[in-house]
Scaffold this motif. Structure first.
Motif, PDB file in Angstrom:
ATOM      1  N   MET A  35      15.096  -2.321   2.427  1.00  0.00           N
ATOM      2  CA  MET A  35      14.789  -1.061   3.100  1.00  0.00           C
ATOM      3  C   MET A  35      13.289  -0.747   3.067  1.00  0.00           C
ATOM      4  O   MET A  35      12.637  -0.905   2.055  1.00  0.00           O
ATOM      5  N   GLN A  57      -6.621  -0.663  10.847  1.00  0.00           N
ATOM      6  CA  GLN A  57      -6.757  -0.804   9.381  1.00  0.00           C
ATOM      7  C   GLN A  57      -5.420  -0.564   8.685  1.00  0.00           C
ATOM      8  O   GLN A  57      -5.071  -1.260   7.741  1.00  0.00           O
ATOM      9  N   ALA A  60      -3.191  -3.460   8.931  1.00  0.00           N
ATOM     10  CA  ALA A  60      -3.610  -4.612   8.129  1.00  0.00           C
ATOM     11  C   ALA A  60      -3.290  -4.433   6.651  1.00  0.00           C
ATOM     12  O   ALA A  60      -3.408  -5.377   5.875  1.00  0.00           O
ATOM     13  N   LEU A  61      -2.891  -3.222   6.264  1.00  0.00           N
ATOM     14  CA  LEU A  61      -2.593  -2.981   4.850  1.00  0.00           C
ATOM     15  C   LEU A  61      -1.362  -3.794   4.454  1.00  0.00           C
ATOM     16  O   LEU A  61      -0.305  -3.672   5.066  1.00  0.00           O
ATOM     17  N   PRO A  62      -1.499  -4.676   3.421  1.00  0.00           N
ATOM     18  CA  PRO A  62      -0.334  -5.458   3.011  1.00  0.00           C
ATOM     19  C   PRO A  62       0.809  -4.524   2.613  1.00  0.00           C
ATOM     20  O   PRO A  62       0.581  -3.485   2.015  1.00  0.00           O
ATOM     21  N   GLY A  63       2.014  -4.910   2.955  1.00  0.00           N
ATOM     22  CA  GLY A  63       3.168  -4.077   2.646  1.00  0.00           C
ATOM     23  C   GLY A  63       3.528  -3.161   3.793  1.00  0.00           C
ATOM     24  O   GLY A  63       4.559  -2.521   3.783  1.00  0.00           O
ATOM     25  N   VAL A  64       2.656  -3.105   4.806  1.00  0.00           N
ATOM     26  CA  VAL A  64       2.940  -2.283   5.985  1.00  0.00           C
ATOM     27  C   VAL A  64       3.584  -3.163   7.042  1.00  0.00           C
ATOM     28  O   VAL A  64       3.078  -4.244   7.342  1.00  0.00           O
ATOM     29  N   HIS A  65       4.707  -2.729   7.599  1.00  0.00           N
ATOM     30  CA  HIS A  65       5.422  -3.569   8.559  1.00  0.00           C
ATOM     31  C   HIS A  65       5.377  -3.053   9.981  1.00  0.00           C
ATOM     32  O   HIS A  65       5.691  -3.784  10.912  1.00  0.00           O
ATOM     33  N   GLU A 107       6.692  -1.076   2.601  1.00  0.00           N
ATOM     34  CA  GLU A 107       7.594  -1.440   1.501  1.00  0.00           C
ATOM     35  C   GLU A 107       7.876  -0.273   0.560  1.00  0.00           C
ATOM     36  O   GLU A 107       8.959  -0.178   0.010  1.00  0.00           O
ATOM     37  N   THR A 108       6.870   0.564   0.322  1.00  0.00           N
ATOM     38  CA  THR A 108       7.097   1.727  -0.541  1.00  0.00           C
ATOM     39  C   THR A 108       6.564   2.972   0.163  1.00  0.00           C
ATOM     40  O   THR A 108       5.752   2.878   1.086  1.00  0.00           O
ATOM     41  N   ASP A 110       4.586   5.048  -1.144  1.00  0.00           N
ATOM     42  CA  ASP A 110       3.182   5.140  -1.508  1.00  0.00           C
ATOM     43  C   ASP A 110       2.304   4.334  -0.549  1.00  0.00           C
ATOM     44  O   ASP A 110       1.256   4.797  -0.091  1.00  0.00           O
ATOM     45  N   ILE A 111       2.754   3.126  -0.239  1.00  0.00           N
ATOM     46  CA  ILE A 111       1.983   2.283   0.679  1.00  0.00           C
ATOM     47  C   ILE A 111       1.953   2.938   2.052  1.00  0.00           C
ATOM     48  O   ILE A 111       0.912   2.986   2.725  1.00  0.00           O
ATOM     49  N   GLN A 114      -0.547   5.648   2.030  1.00  0.00           N
ATOM     50  CA  GLN A 114      -1.915   5.095   2.076  1.00  0.00           C
ATOM     51  C   GLN A 114      -2.271   4.666   3.491  1.00  0.00           C
ATOM     52  O   GLN A 114      -3.393   4.857   3.951  1.00  0.00           O
ATOM     53  N   LEU A 118      -5.435   5.421   6.380  1.00  0.00           N
ATOM     54  CA  LEU A 118      -6.310   4.416   7.001  1.00  0.00           C
ATOM     55  C   LEU A 118      -6.327   4.540   8.529  1.00  0.00           C
ATOM     56  O   LEU A 118      -7.029   3.791   9.199  1.00  0.00           O
TER      57      LEU A 118
END
Lengths: 751, 223
Positions: A35, A57, A60-65, A107-108, A110-111, A114, A118
């Motif tokens: 999820m 930006q 490009a943040l890892p964990g962002v889908h 993924e979270t 929090d991400i 963030q 950006l």
């Protein structure tokens, strides 16, 4: 009518135990493998053009889908219950604080949060309009198009001007009502996922079939490819009729092919959800010297905020109910729905009527005073009764009148009238009466039901009606069980799932008991006919001689040893399917555009509230000591539920009258939490005497009408009248805060 | 036999090192620690990656290293009374190649975390290309990170033996290569000795088997 065995009994709802044990899994509690978590980038300004929106930006943040903007909406970028004027995501112009600009799935949480930071946004702020009266000015900044006036509902009958020239008594006042938040316990939340090529959305909502249509239009997919399921819902009160998380989630799930969850914070919920319209109402009433009403002249302006939502509908309902439950031969009602850059106002329990009741009921007391009669007398003298004409020219087809609820409520309070405690504390008694049309105003608003009755004597009832806590699943099961001669527990209800159930329309307008109830009854009648014909042929008796009751077949009122289950199994065994379906659409006539004449509702509920208040003249604090609430519900299908609705609505009405107010400055909500937005707590709740009056409606299921909203309509009006009686000063603006009470006392020279 | 290694590698890449698995594993570890000491949360680290515009391959390698290092550290702390700073190892693993696109990336990486105030991460990042580790020396975060970095080729798990063979194949018999790997072998021996492999959960056996080179040198290349 024969004695009933399930309808009229206070059976315990099936979801009660899990709810009190905290086991119910609301949207926010649902977890799925893989999820993702979604967040929404929202505007912090009220009126602006979007010059730049760069999400590179954030993407490009890892964990962002997924990071989606308006250009990622494949279909129409707009939604709304009446007009599709609210963009899913803003592409060019921001119209209110909280407007959605971009979506993130990560993924979270929090991400995702963030990622929002950006995103680069460049805006060009433009002047906004934050007052509905100013917004009607030609020179005011425009929210949409070239006028801020979204709708004008007129209701015209007789000759108002002539009457005012000659009337013995004229009372004229201006009333101001505040913006109110629904304050449901559960904020908006949901989860979406792909099931093969179907987008499944599970969310807290009051109308799955509407949600499905909106999502399909925005995603440019057939409605059959969207399955909208109502998750257990922690209250709605009208605030979950609008789209909240549904389209966002569907877009993100379709894009990422993974389950996505979105849960609003309380602040996000308060900022983005629709509200009760704040209104400015100029109200003028004429009466003869005996207190008989002659004419009303009403001019109401409702601030609907940045988007139409349900907007014009509550304002229409306000206009239709503007004269109250009284006979008024001449009416002129103008009710404006106006766009501003304020938070959106839409549907909220009572749908415009609490605002106008605050006005018309205070008018009644002032008229009574001038006519030299009591508040009770003036209401009884003017009540609508069988054959009366309403403001819209509808002929009332009723058994009783307002006295049936007003008198018992008044007697209850008078019998318990309490003694004064201290000289600076003053007590007063006030009343508020209403009639309330069940269902949507002059519009088709059908609901359907499917029923599958199985050979073991259990049945599956599928209805579109969303049970948002009001208990429709219980009520509809009782209706089906009664008709089929089964037990309440034999009926399993699946509700509000577009993959399974027929459209039930919205759980709003106090309509589900009446409309989905009638649909359920029709479905049950179809199955019953199959069963009755079968037994009639088998036992060689006429169908009229047969009854199904308490799980057994009765012939000529005598119980046989044939169980209903056995009869169903006999049919099924012969290949006769015991299934039924039904739908019901109340007979209405649309209101005439120019005169507002028509037949807006098929049936009306009546109610009266009588409140006793205590006013502390040193602090201005108003306390409701006791409130008697008498409601004519036609037939109480479940008396315990009826009591619950009356108590809940009354308490919400006390909040509306005394505490609650969404404060706004330049479109910015200054009360976005329960620390600043004050709702009644258990300490503030008065004694509520619920009085159930049953005047069966011929057209309702087992005589039932509707009840969801009426309890919230009258408390504020009754409290205002009681305060006036206690301290001798009128307060024409809601809520009745200590500051307003003290100011009124000072102005009147009483302190 | 050799076939198995390939299968194992494939599944590990899919399941163990998926971005999702790493984020799920490391988020709570870092979140709890960040409240008490100077450590970044996982989200803060991901923001650093985005702002530095680190190539995707470096990010996925860093995630794999952090994940493996944390797993090894957990096995060690569960098997013995050893105390290791697991949150620091997670953060250090994620940030060890943060200056990868520049020369002298280990030293620069250490400077970078010092600038941010994450002092505990500097030593392990500074030494992740060159570490002195003698037999019998106690295991620390730097040693574990060093080893984890060596058994993660990109984001794929590989045994030291196999990686050494590949390096020699590519660059020839160089003393510097042998020396680098010797340090790794010494650390591995210490690690393997200290761990009670019965404690390792079934789901993590794959990492363990590659660590100890269970399937033998050069296995997968010949398959």
């Amino acid at each position: 009518m024969a004695e009933l065995s399930v309808v009229g009994k206070s059976v315990i709802r099936n979801d009660a135990l899990d709810k009190v044990l905290g086991k119910t899994r609301y949207s926010a509690d649902i977890k799925m493998p893989n999820m993702l978590h979604a967040k929404v980038l929202r505007s912090t300004v009220a009126h602006a053009f979007v010059k730049k929106l760069d999400v590179s930006q954030a993407a490009a943040l890892p964990g962002v889908h997924a990071v989606l903007t308006a250009k990622d909406v494949p279909g129409l970028n707009g939604h709304g219950i009446i007009f599709k004027d609210e963009p899913v995501l803003i592409s060019d112009k921001i119209r209110k604080i909280g407007d959605g600009l971009a979506l993130v799935a990560a993924e979270t949480e929090d991400i995702a949060q963030q990622a929002l930071k950006l995103i680069e946004v460049e805006l060009e702020e433009i002047p906004g309009v934050f007052d509905a009266i100013q917004a009607m000015d030609q020179d005011a900044p425009k929210v949409h198009g070239d006028s801020n006036i979204l709708a004008l509902r007129k209701i015209l009958r007789g000759n108002v001007d002539e009457v005012f020239e000659t009337a013995d008594i004229v009372v004229e006042n201006e009333y101001v009502t505040q913006m109110q938040e629904h304050a449901y316990i559960e904020p908006e939340a949901g989860i979406a996922y792909m099931e093969d090529d179907i987008v499944v959305v599970k969310a807290s909502t009051q109308n799955t079939h509407f949600d499905c249509r909106e999502i399909a239009r925005n995603l440019a997919l057939p409605q059959s490819r969207i399955r909208m399921i109502q998750a257990p819902t922690g209250g709605g009160f009208g605030g979950k009729l609008d789209i909240s998380v549904q389209i966002y989630l569907a877009l993100l799930a379709l894009n990422t092919r993974r389950p996505v969850k979105l849960v609003y914070s309380r602040e996000e919920s308060i900022i983005t959800s629709s509200k009760r319209h704040p209104c400015v109402i100029k109200y003028k009433t004429a009466a003869d010297k005996t207190g008989k009403l002659l004419a009303v002249d009403v001019h109401a302006v409702a601030d609907t905020g940045a988007y139409s939502s349900y907007g014009p509908a509550p304002v229409t309902r306000l206009a239709v109910h503007a004269a109250g439950p009284y006979e008024v031969p001449n009416v002129r009602i103008y009710a404006y729905t106006v766009y501003t850059n304020n938070p959106t106002a839409g549907a909220m329990r009572g749908f415009g009527v609490p605002q106008i009741a605050f006005a018309y009921e205070q008018q009644m007391d002032m008229l009574a005073e001038k006519a030299g009669i009591s508040p009770l007398e003036i209401r009884l003298r003017n009540t609508l009764k069988n054959g009366s004409l309403t403001s819209t020219g509808q002929v009332m087809d009723v058994k009783g009148n307002i006295g049936d609820t007003l008198v018992p409520a008044y007697e209850k309070v008078m019998a318990n009238k309490s003694q004064l405690l201290a000289p600076y504390k003053k007590r007063g008694i006030g009343m508020g009466c209403l009639y309330y049309g069940i269902g949507n105003t002059g519009q088709p608003n059908p609901a359907g039901a499917f029923l599958d009755v199985m050979e073991d004597g259990s049945a599956h009832l599928m209805v579109g009606a969303a049970d948002i806590g009001q208990g429709s699943n219980t009520i509809l099961a009782q209706i089906a069980a009664e008709e089929l001669g089964l037990d309440f527990n034999d009926i399993k209800v699946t509700s509000a799932d577009t993959g399974v159930t027929p459209d039930g329309g919205a759980s709003s307008a106090s309509r589900q008991t009446y409309i989905s109830g009638n649909a359920t009854l029709k479905a049950a009648k179809i199955v019953k006919e199959i069963l009755v014909n079968e037994i009639a042929a088998w036992q060689r008796v006429l169908p009229e001689a047969i009854a199904l009751k308490n799980k057994y077949v009765f012939i000529h009122s005598k119980q046989t040893d044939i169980a209903v289950a056995q009869l169903i199994a006999r049919c099924r065994g012969k290949g006769i399917m015991t299934i039924g379906h039904g739908w019901y659409n109340p007979t209405t006539e649309p209101l005439d555009d120019e005169t507002g004449q028509g037949k807006p509702y098929e049936v009306y509920s009546f109610a009266s509230h009588v409140a006793e208040v205590e006013v502390d003249t040193q602090t201005g604090q108003v306390e409701v000591v006791r409130i008697a609430a008498a409601h004519d519900v036609g037939k109480a299908v479940n008396p315990l539920h009826v009591e619950g609705q009356i108590e809940g609505g009354t308490i919400m009405g006390v909040g509306y009258g005394l505490y609650e107010e969404i404060k706004i400055a330049n479109g910015n909500i200054r009360t976005p939490s329960f620390a600043t937005y004050i709702i009644p707590t258990s300490m503030d709740i008065p004694i509520v005497d619920t009085i159930i009056v049953e005047e069966n409606a011929n057209t309702g299921p087992f005589g039932a009408k509707g009840l969801g909203e009426p309890p919230l309509v009258a408390p504020a009006a009754a409290i205002a009248n009681a305060v006036s009686q206690a301290i001798g000063v009128r307060i024409n603006s809601l809520p009745l805060t200590p500051e307003k009470v003290l100011k009124a006392l000072q102005e009147a020279g009483r302190i | 036999m050799p076939q198995q290694v390939k299968v194992l590698k494939a599944t590990q890449e899919l399941d163990i090192f998926s971005e999702q698995a790493v984020i799920t594993k490391l988020t709570p570890i870092l979140l709890q620690a960040a409240e008490k000491k100077a450590l970044p949360t996982l989200t803060e680290i991901l923001v650093i990656f985005a702002k530095k515009q680190l190539p995707k391959a470096v990010i996925s390698h860093s995630m794999a290293v952090a994940y493996v290092a944390v797993r090894i550290a957990e096995w060690l702390t569960e098997s013995s009374s050893m105390k290791l700073d697991i949150p620091a190892l997670a953060a250090g693993g994620l940030l060890h190649d943060v200056e990868k696109i520049n020369s002298d990336h280990a030293a620069r990486g250490a400077d970078f975390v010092v600038q941010l105030g994450y002092f505990s991460l500097a030593p392990m990042i500074a030494t992740h290309m060159e570490l002195v580790f003698l037999q019998g020396q106690p295991l620390g975060e730097a040693a574990i990170l060093y080893l984890a970095d060596k058994i993660c080729k990109g984001s794929t798990l590989i045994s030291l033996e196999q990686r050494l063979a590949k390096s020699i194949q590519a660059y020839g018999e160089l003393f510097s290569i042998r020396e680098k790997f010797n340090t790794a072998f010494v650390i591995r021996d210490s690690v393997v000795q200290a761990i009670d492999d019965r404690q390792i959960p079934l789901a993590e056996k794959g990492i363990w088997e590659i660590l100890i080179n269970k399937n033998g040198i050069l296995g997968s290349e010949n398959g």
